[in-house]
Design a protein around this motif. Structure first.
Motif: not given
Length: 351
Positions: A36-37, A132, A129, A126, A136
């Motif tokens: 998450k950001v 992220k 994309q 952060e 992940k």
């Protein structure tokens, strides 16, 4: 991207089986966390593990000296650190134990996993994309990291070969003995260990020396771990350009990465830094050990963090041990105290 000949190909099922049976790594699993950001918090100099506020959600914090971003979990504990200008990231993950019982009683038990980001970190990355997706994939992952690669060349490490029969893991040596039967030749790079030609991004092809098969000197070891295995860009020599240079001195003085501890004091010997608490697992360490090399840094290593006795420990390929080690022969592999290597430590870089 450099052309690679004989690049290792290991199937996922094989990796899982090898990890499960490895005598080098002990894993204590924890739950995966979502990528998450959350919002950014205040800017300070020091991040204390577990000192953040328990907010119940992940939060970001900006730190100085060096400029970096820290991700905390819902309980306030640091779970990831990213330094501006560096690709090296330190993530918290399953706990592992690294030992080398044939050469030392030192034991490193750590939940730090050192990985390379796809590109250097910048403030606010952060929100992008690419980050992220990367987080992940690697948050809580047990896929081999820098530390895993590093210990795949210490004494007793199992041999692994790719589909072309090229050995890319297994105990490495430093280099062949000189005529005096005591000193060892340097200038053994990662392609000498592999025993295959290697073409760099600048088009230069280097040929391995047959008498240096399975050998890497101190900087060749760093290039084997960070470059050939983790895919950090490599230079064919010490010339200016993008990537990790060939020798320890060129690495220490290059603009590649971020200088965490800068050279201090007069050349040619300089002085030992007074504060080494800024070091982070995975940092490259450089030492001044030999009067014959002028003002050059002449040894390099990878910082592991504290051992079970609280000492700051590193792994490096060196002559006395004839290869990569965290051992005690020729001086304990520690940065703190009054030992041989501790006294000759000079500078550090974060790739």
């Amino acid at each position: 991207m450099a052309k690679r000949k004989g690049r290792p190909v290991v199937h996922a099922a094989t990796v899982v089986a090898l990890l499960a049976s490895s005598a080098y790594f002990t894993y204590e699993l924890r739950k995966d966390e979502q990528a998450k950001v959350p919002a950014t918090q205040s800017v300070t100099d020091n991040a204390q593990q577990g000192s953040g506020k328990a907010t119940g959600k992940e939060t970001w914090e900006r730190l100085n000296n060096p400029a970096r971003s820290v991700l905390r979990d819902g309980k306030g504990a640091v779970i990831a650190t990213y330094t501006d200008g560096a690709r090296t990231a330190t993530l918290k993950g399953p706990t592992r134990t690294f030992t080398e019982p044939s050469n030392t009683s030192t034991k490193v038990v750590t939940n730090d996993w050192v990985r390379l980001l796809p590109e250097p970190w910048t403030k606010g990355a952060e929100k992008q994309q690419w980050y992220k997706d990367w987080f992940k994939q690697y948050n809580g992952s047990e896929e081999d990291d820098i530390f895993a690669f590093a210990f795949q060349y210490t004494p007793g490490a199992p041999v692994k070969k790719d589909d072309q029969g090229v050995q890319y893991e297994g105990h490495a040596f430093y280099g062949p003995l000189k005529s005096d039967g005591v000193d060892r030749y340097e200038q053994t790079d990662f392609y000498d260990y592999l025993g295959i030609p290697y073409t760099f991004r600048d088009g230069t092809t280097k040929q391995p020396s047959s008498d240096r098969l399975r050998s890497v000197d101190c900087s060749g070891y760093l290039r084997l771990v960070y470059g050939y295995r983790a895919r950090y860009p490599l230079r064919s020599g010490n010339e200016s350009g993008d990537g990790l240079p060939r020798t320890a001195d060129a690495m220490a003085r290059s603009k590649t990465g971020v200088d965490i501890i800068k050279l201090q004091g007069p050349s040619p010997w300089y002085v030992r830094p007074t504060n080494i608490d800024v070091l982070q697992p995975g940092d490259l360490l450089f030492f001044k050990m030999d009067h014959r090399t002028g003002n050059h840094m002449d040894h390099s290593a990878i910082y592991l963090g504290p051992d079970t006795e609280g000492h700051k420990v590193f792994v490096s390929s060196r002559k006395e041990q004839n290869g990569p080690t965290i051992g005690d022969q020729g001086g304990v592999s520690r940065l703190d105290g009054n030992g041989f290597y501790a006294g000759l430590f000079r500078t550090a870089k974060r790739l």
